[in-house]
Each structure stands twice: as C-alpha cells, then as structure tokens.
Scaffold this active site. Structure first.
Site, PDB file in Angstrom:
ATOM      1  N   LYS A  57       0.824  -1.207   0.000  1.00  0.00           N
ATOM      2  CA  LYS A  57       0.000   0.000   0.000  1.00  0.00           C
ATOM      3  C   LYS A  57       0.862   1.262   0.000  1.00  0.00           C
ATOM      4  CE  LYS A  57      -4.047  -1.914   2.392  1.00  0.00           C
ATOM      5  NZ  LYS A  57      -4.874  -1.844   3.632  1.00  0.00           N
ATOM      6  N   CYS A  76      -0.787   0.635   6.254  1.00  0.00           N
ATOM      7  CA  CYS A  76      -1.134  -0.268   7.351  1.00  0.00           C
ATOM      8  C   CYS A  76      -2.092  -1.343   6.839  1.00  0.00           C
ATOM      9  CB  CYS A  76      -1.824   0.477   8.497  1.00  0.00           C
ATOM     10  SG  CYS A  76      -0.819   1.727   9.313  1.00  0.00           S
ATOM     11  N   ASP A  77      -2.011  -2.516   7.438  1.00  0.00           N
ATOM     12  CA  ASP A  77      -2.988  -3.545   7.116  1.00  0.00           C
ATOM     13  C   ASP A  77      -3.094  -4.507   8.289  1.00  0.00           C
ATOM     14  OD1 ASP A  77      -4.517  -4.463   4.456  1.00  0.00           O
ATOM     15  OD2 ASP A  77      -4.033  -6.212   5.694  1.00  0.00           O
ATOM     16  N   SER A  78      -4.323  -4.908   8.587  1.00  0.00           N
ATOM     17  CA  SER A  78      -4.573  -5.775   9.734  1.00  0.00           C
ATOM     18  C   SER A  78      -5.148  -7.118   9.296  1.00  0.00           C
ATOM     19  CB  SER A  78      -5.555  -5.103  10.695  1.00  0.00           C
ATOM     20  OG  SER A  78      -5.068  -3.865  11.165  1.00  0.00           O
ATOM     21  N   GLY A 113       0.320  -4.664  10.266  1.00  0.00           N
ATOM     22  CA  GLY A 113       1.585  -4.292   9.654  1.00  0.00           C
ATOM     23  C   GLY A 113       1.631  -2.792   9.425  1.00  0.00           C
TER      24      GLY A 113
END
Length: 204
Positions: A57, A76-78, A113
C-alpha cells in the site's frame, strides 16, 4: 532526515478508523487510497501477510506522488491469526457468521503491519503490532444481529473494537489502537528510526 522540516503524513488507507486515531493524536494525515489488489498476497501467516500488504500500500501510493522531501507515506494492514488461519475481511455475511461461531469464547491475535517510507529520502521503516483479543461467548442471536449490521464485513477478523463489535470483546492484551488499525506507539518508533520526531507531525 532533518528534524526541522514541517513533515506531512500521507495515509495509504481507506480506513476511517485509522484516520480518526491519527486525528485524535494531533496528526492531520492526508488520505490517498492505494487501490492495491490484496488478493495477490498469499496468506502464509498473519505477520508476513499484514506486513506485505502494508508495504504494498505504502509503496504504491509513494510511486504515484510528486517528489516532496517533507512527505512520509504510511501503509497499514490488519489480519487476525486464529487457530492457525489468517482472517482478513470476510467475503460475505455467511463467512462472517461462521467465523464468529468459531471465535466466540476463544482468542486470536490481531496483527497490524505498518510500513513507513520517505518520499524523497528513500528511508523506510516497518514493523508489526500484535494484540491478543479475547472474544465474548456471544449468542447466535447476537451474531446474527451483528452480521446484519454490516460492520463485520468491512474489517479484518470480522470485528471492531471501536464500533458495535466492541461489546463482543471481553478483553485484550496489548495496544488497543493496534486492534483498531494503527499503533501510535509503534508509529512513533518507526518515525524515530527515520529521524523524525512524532511531534513534528502535530498540527499547530
């Protein structure tokens, strides 16, 4: 990087929760949605997957922006690690309901992340925040009502901490912001690695 620059933070995420966390912390982030296809990343494990997506991203958005030494891009990524599986957003209401039937009364680890890149400097820093989430032993009726609300279809793990799903989380171990989608202490550390004090991002 110089610390006397008026830095601007660009959030490569469509998540209103992440933007709200930053706003509450005094940071007015610009939002540019990356539009990356998350399905291209193989779900090996939650740690690797969350970090790979966050990196993708941030780098996608950074590649599209004009050069600006004051610009920092945050991706960010969850994802949720539950019983040796990786849960991102559920595909549909049926999948969300089945997840909750499995998760109720148990616990999982929410991984978020974070990838930060300097637009001109090329400096990068990244890390994964991990928070253990203990889910309530919710009833079938509660699951049905929650899924019908549409909220769990929009988020990793099919639950929120800052929305309706917060009533279905008994407790957590770790940073609550990480569960919402962005860890402010972790962001501070990443900025520090790049020589940028988080206070330089605060709005006047």
């Amino acid at each position: 990087m110089q610390t006397d620059i008026a830095y601007r933070l660009i959030l490569a995420s469509a998540s209103p929760a992440r933007r709200a966390l930053l706003t509450g912390a005094g940071i007015d982030a610009e939002v540019i949605v990356s539009g990356v296809d998350e399905s291209v990343v193989e779900h090996e494990d939650a740690y690797t997957t969350s970090l790979a997506l966050a990196r993708m991203k941030a780098r996608t958005v950074a590649a599209e922006l004009p050069a600006d030494p004051a610009a920092l891009v945050l991706g960010c990524d969850s994802v949720l690690a539950f019983e040796n599986e990786v849960f991102g957003k559920p595909a549909d209401a049926e999948e969300a309901a089945k997840r909750w039937q499995r998760m109720r009364g148990k616990s999982g680890v929410l991984h978020t992340g974070h990838h930060l890149t300097g637009l001109v400097s090329g400096l990068q820093a990244e890390a994964v925040g991990r928070t253990t989430v203990h889910f309530a032993d919710v009833t079938d009726a509660e699951i049905e009502a929650y899924v019908a609300s549409g909220e769990p279809l929009q988020v990793a793990g099919a639950f929120t901490l800052d929305g309706r799903g917060g009533a279905f989380v008994d407790r957590i171990e770790g940073d609550p912001g990480n569960v919402i989608g962005l860890s402010l202490p972790l962001l501070r550390n990443l900025l520090g690695e790049m020589g940028v004090p988080i206070t330089s991002l605060w709005r006047p």
